[in-house]
Design a protein around this motif. Structure first.
Motif, PDB file in Angstrom:
ATOM      1  N   UNK A 178     -28.148   2.796  -4.195  1.00 37.23           N
ATOM      2  CA  UNK A 178     -29.523   2.711  -3.709  1.00 37.23           C
ATOM      3  C   UNK A 178     -29.530   2.363  -2.224  1.00 37.23           C
ATOM      4  N   UNK A 179     -30.706   2.475  -1.615  1.00 39.71           N
ATOM      5  CA  UNK A 179     -30.882   2.137  -0.204  1.00 39.71           C
ATOM      6  C   UNK A 179     -31.620   0.804  -0.112  1.00 39.71           C
ATOM      7  N   UNK A 180     -31.098  -0.131   0.707  1.00 42.22           N
ATOM      8  CA  UNK A 180     -31.671  -1.468   0.819  1.00 42.22           C
ATOM      9  C   UNK A 180     -32.090  -1.758   2.260  1.00 42.22           C
ATOM     10  N   UNK A 181     -33.234  -2.403   2.406  1.00 40.76           N
ATOM     11  CA  UNK A 181     -33.705  -2.832   3.714  1.00 40.76           C
ATOM     12  C   UNK A 181     -34.373  -4.187   3.613  1.00 40.76           C
ATOM     13  N   UNK A 182     -34.481  -4.865   4.754  1.00 45.23           N
ATOM     14  CA  UNK A 182     -35.218  -6.130   4.776  1.00 45.23           C
ATOM     15  C   UNK A 182     -36.014  -6.207   6.068  1.00 45.23           C
TER      16      UNK A 182
END
Length: 501
Positions: A178-182
């Motif tokens: 999956x793709x994760x961002x913050x």
């Protein structure tokens, strides 16, 4: 004299066309001469090791080309090595099959575990190019949300606050999936319409936005990944080679709708299943499959007729299949009743079985699914079974030895059965505590016992006999006149129904 000139011109034109085609390719050709100079300086590059005659390589080629063009603008390169021309180079990189894809970071390789279609390759490599967790701001929020099918974003007041650490650990664990961002950007948080701390999952299917529903400050890695995994699977979607492992690894049974994709009623049948899928998504994964392309798989899950649509539930763990009668019209009510009966445990599996042999003249007894319980589970004899597949080379090599084993114990047929079962053509009943995953599999069940003993020794006749002698303890006098008698003359035979013979 003009014809040779004409042929020369045509040949030259063909060469020029090929040269233009090669020049137009965004996939870099690698050889021993340029491999290190091209690969080592790159922070990230994908390399395909292929053979020109390989069918899978030919199928991959257009997708690989398309992905190379798409990724070029992002500064991610794709390259290839022809292993026929460069056998030593391929061998030095441990290539054992084609195509083999490896991701190189500054010259250091790791296995590529992503999809083989263009969009999947692009998605996988973009994730590889990013840090496990990317910084998201108001400027890139909308683009980031659309980068992949599954995008998780943590909106935080501070990167030191919970659940930042758990979110980071989850991202490190699942960066290939999956793709994760913050984001700690107030403008981005306002644009997302959330109050920090919060975790939002953006999807390109079903409900596009999902908010982490549990106390977020105490969220653990296991809880975050479990939530994402649950939402990563659509309510109902087409299954193919690209996404099958997603379902297989979920641990849930599969509810298949086999359908002819060219049918005018295709979408209508899918919509008939959708409300049931919505209601029972937490219990089963619902999928539809191209019945024309994967008709053989239909037979494997006990749909013997080419009647579409058809519906079947498969318990992947126990390898049991629960089909709806193929003569029954597939309606929402029929599917719901079938699913509810399965969940309640009141549905009986349909067992695939070859016909029961009319005669059993060979020393090795042939067992089929219909009589497995009768011959094995309910037998007062020891039963040593080879589970085989007709296409298995190891099984073919074992056959003369297994036949010889049957002949060896022919005199003891009242006490032990040497048997075989063609596993792909016969289902094991639910009462059996194991499933067969490789061939040949050899298992011994002692008379009156519930447990099975695995045979994991070498496949020589001597070793097989020693194994049976050790566990079954057939009395020596049964083998009077047999030159290959058991090696334990002092043992006695007892079971539930016989005194010593």
């Amino acid at each position: 004299m003009r014809i040779p000139h004409l042929l020369t011109a045509v040949f030259s034109l063909a060469l020029a066309s090929l040269a233009l085609a090669d020049a137009a390719s965004d996939v870099i050709d690698l050889s021993t001469a340029n491999f290190q100079s091209v690969v080592d300086p790159e922070k990230l590059i994908l390399v395909e090791f292929f053979a020109p005659w390989c069918g899978h390589c030919k199928a991959l080629a257009p997708h690989y080309e398309e992905a190379a063009t798409s990724l070029k603008e992002k500064g991610i390169k794709l390259a290839k090595v022809n292993c026929v021309d460069e056998p030593d180079l391929c061998q030095s990189h441990g290539v054992q099959g084609y195509p083999t894809l490896k991701v190189f970071r500054n010259g250091e390789p790791t296995e590529y575990t992503g999809p083989r279609k263009a969009d999947g390759i692009v998605s996988y490599m973009i994730k590889q190019s990013l840090p496990a967790v990317s910084e998201v701001t108001a400027a890139n929020l909308e683009e980031f949300k659309r980068h992949d099918k599954i995008v998780a974003v943590a909106y935080l007041s501070s990167t030191s606050d919970a659940p930042a650490a758990a979110f980071q650990a989850t991202a490190e664990k699942h960066r290939d999936d999956y793709l994760f961002g913050q984001s700690t950007d107030a403008a981005a948080i306002e644009a997302a319409g959330v109050s920090p701390p919060s975790i939002i999952l953006y999807r390109s299917f079903d409900d596009p936005v999902s908010v982490y529903p549990y106390p977020v400050t105490s969220a653990t890695v296991e809880e975050i990944e479990g939530w994402i995994k649950e939402l990563a699977i659509p309510v109902i979607d087409e299954v193919s080679a690209e996404n099958y492992m997603l379902y297989a690894q979920s641990g849930k049974p599969l509810a298949y709708l086999f359908i002819d994709p060219t049918s005018e009623l295709k979408d209508e049948y899918i919509e008939r299943v959708r409300p049931v899928a919505l209601e029972y998504k937490s219990k089963l994964n619902f999928i539809w499959i191209d019945a024309i392309k994967f008709g053989d798989h239909g037979k494997a899950v006990n749909l013997p007729e080419s009647i579409w649509p058809s519906f079947v539930i498969q318990d992947l763990t126990k390898q049991l299949k629960y089909p709806v009668d193929q003569k029954t019209e597939i309606t929402t009510a029929v599917v719901k009743t079938h699913v509810e009966a399965y969940i309640a445990g009141s549905l009986e599996p349909t067992l695939k079985s070859q016909p029961i042999p009319e005669t059993q003249d060979e020393a090795v007894y042939t067992i089929v699914g219909k009589e497995f319980d009768k011959i094995v589970s309910q037998s007062n004899k020891h039963v040593f079974v080879e589970f085989f597949a007709s296409w298995c080379g190891h099984c073919k090599r074992l056959k003369p030895t297994w036949d010889a084993l049957g002949e060896h114990y022919a005199a003891a047929k009242d006490h032990i059965i040497i048997a075989k079962m063609e596993a792909p053509e016969n289902d094991l009943p639910p009462s059996v505590p194991f499933r067969v995953g490789s061939f040949p599999t050899l298992k011994l069940k002692l008379a009156g016992a519930d447990d099975w003993i695995d045979y994991d020794g070498d496949r020589s006749l001597e070793s097989l006999i020693a194994f049976v002698d050790e566990h079954a303890k057939i009395p020596l006098k049964i083998f009077a006149g047999n030159e290959s008698a058991p090696s334990h003359p002092d043992v006695e035979f007892h079971d539930q129904t016989h005194d010593e013979l």
